[in-house]
Design a protein around this motif. Structure first.
Motif, PDB file in Angstrom:
ATOM      1  N   PRO A  37      80.487  38.134   6.655  1.00  7.40           N
ATOM      2  CA  PRO A  37      80.485  36.357   7.241  1.00  7.40           C
ATOM      3  C   PRO A  37      81.434  35.863   8.897  1.00  7.40           C
ATOM      4  CG  PRO A  37      80.661  37.037   4.884  1.00  7.40           C
ATOM      5  CD  PRO A  37      81.363  38.450   5.644  1.00  7.40           C
ATOM      6  N   GLN A  38      81.469  34.739   9.405  1.00 11.87           N
ATOM      7  CA  GLN A  38      81.251  34.553  10.372  1.00 11.87           C
ATOM      8  C   GLN A  38      82.073  33.059  10.246  1.00 11.87           C
ATOM      9  OE1 GLN A  38      77.642  34.930  12.321  1.00 11.87           O
ATOM     10  NE2 GLN A  38      77.838  36.071  10.054  1.00 11.87           N
ATOM     11  N   TYR A  39      83.491  33.152  11.036  1.00  8.87           N
ATOM     12  CA  TYR A  39      83.940  31.602  10.706  1.00  8.87           C
ATOM     13  C   TYR A  39      82.901  31.395  11.839  1.00  8.87           C
ATOM     14  CZ  TYR A  39      87.990  28.754  12.469  1.00  8.87           C
ATOM     15  OH  TYR A  39      88.283  27.533  12.336  1.00  8.87           O
ATOM     16  N   GLY A  40      83.350  29.710  11.450  1.00 11.81           N
ATOM     17  CA  GLY A  40      82.453  28.780  12.284  1.00 11.81           C
ATOM     18  C   GLY A  40      81.309  28.552  12.145  1.00 11.81           C
ATOM     19  N   ALA A 125      76.442  33.596   5.488  1.00 15.59           N
ATOM     20  CA  ALA A 125      77.499  33.969   6.842  1.00 15.59           C
ATOM     21  C   ALA A 125      78.564  32.595   6.728  1.00 15.59           C
ATOM     22  CB  ALA A 125      76.888  33.577   8.403  1.00 15.59           C
ATOM     23  N   SER A 126      78.672  32.090   5.901  1.00 17.59           N
ATOM     24  CA  SER A 126      79.111  31.034   5.593  1.00 17.59           C
ATOM     25  C   SER A 126      80.800  31.305   5.509  1.00 17.59           C
ATOM     26  CB  SER A 126      79.012  30.062   5.595  1.00 17.59           C
ATOM     27  OG  SER A 126      78.599  29.927   3.923  1.00 17.59           O
ATOM     28  N   GLY A 127      80.641  32.540   4.082  1.00 22.93           N
ATOM     29  CA  GLY A 127      81.979  32.983   3.603  1.00 22.93           C
ATOM     30  C   GLY A 127      81.428  32.056   1.925  1.00 22.93           C
ATOM     31  N   ALA A 128      80.824  31.523   2.352  1.00 23.36           N
ATOM     32  CA  ALA A 128      80.453  30.185   1.018  1.00 23.36           C
ATOM     33  C   ALA A 128      79.748  31.582  -0.470  1.00 23.36           C
ATOM     34  CB  ALA A 128      79.294  29.339   0.918  1.00 23.36           C
ATOM     35  N   VAL A 129      79.855  32.727  -0.180  1.00 25.13           N
ATOM     36  CA  VAL A 129      78.955  33.087  -1.395  1.00 25.13           C
ATOM     37  C   VAL A 129      80.246  34.585  -1.508  1.00 25.13           C
ATOM     38  CG1 VAL A 129      77.714  35.470  -2.464  1.00 25.13           C
ATOM     39  CG2 VAL A 129      76.917  33.324  -0.280  1.00 25.13           C
TER      40      VAL A 129
END
Length: 201
Positions: A37-40, A125-129
């Motif tokens: 995942p990527q920050y932002g 990618a958002s890191g939500a998972v």
């Protein structure tokens, strides 16, 4: 330097006496997109996210269909070491903790399927998972023949957001209800399963 040496020939490097031979690393499929995942990256709105589903069994890898009819159940029948997660991020929970799972997204190549794949990739990618290692995306042909230019362009955008991409061609036998069989599957399907097997080693 010997001026008479041929500059187009690769120079021979003498072996070092007593040196250990170099063992080549096992072949693994090349990454074509982000591995983590990527920050932002913004989290999609709740209506655009896939649900979570607790699973009791452990599978080395899960096929996650990002929309109805994606083909994840068919792909799961190709091997004994993968399972279909249907249309939800799998959560493997024990009495101790939430375990990491390996997931491959599955989508058809029509506009709706590609859009669903893009949303799922964005959610990851958002890191939500949490606790998901995304190995890549499988695009399953929605019709025989080549993709029209608009869908081809859209697929290129979507595949740039996942670690790897595999493509499954139109397979008429599967459409007619024949049981999927890896040995008789097209070369692209066998290569995909080989890639995934290498990644799981």
């Amino acid at each position: 330097m010997d001026e008479s040496a041929n500059p187009w020939l690769t120079p021979t490097i003498p072996e070092t006496e007593g040196a250990d031979p170099v063992t080549p690393e096992p072949d693994t499929p090349r990454m074509t997109g982000p591995q983590q995942p990527q920050y932002g990256v913004p989290v999609p709105v709740e209506s655009d996210r896939l649900p979570r589903r607790r699973v009791a069994q452990h599978a080395p890898m899960w096929w996650l269909g990002v929309h109805g009819g994606a083909g994840e159940t068919t792909l799961a029948r190709l091997t004994s070491w993968t399972a279909a997660a249907d249309h939800a991020w799998p959560e493997l929970v024990t009495t101790e903790s939430l375990h990491r799972v390996r997931v491959v997204l599955v989508a058809r190549t029509h506009a709706s399927g590609l859009r669903s794949a893009q949303l799922a990739a964005t959610e990851w990618a958002s890191g939500a998972v949490q606790n998901v290692d995304l190995l890549g995306l499988v695009l399953v042909a929605d019709a025989p023949g080549r993709l029209p230019r608009p869908l081809k362009d859209m697929a290129k955008i979507v595949t740039g957001g996942v670690p790897r991409t595999w493509r499954v061609p139109w397979i008429e036998a599967w459409r007619l209800g024949e049981e999927p069989n890896l040995d008789s599957s097209p070369r692209a399907v066998r290569a995909m399963v080989s890639d995934l097997n290498a990644l799981l080693q």
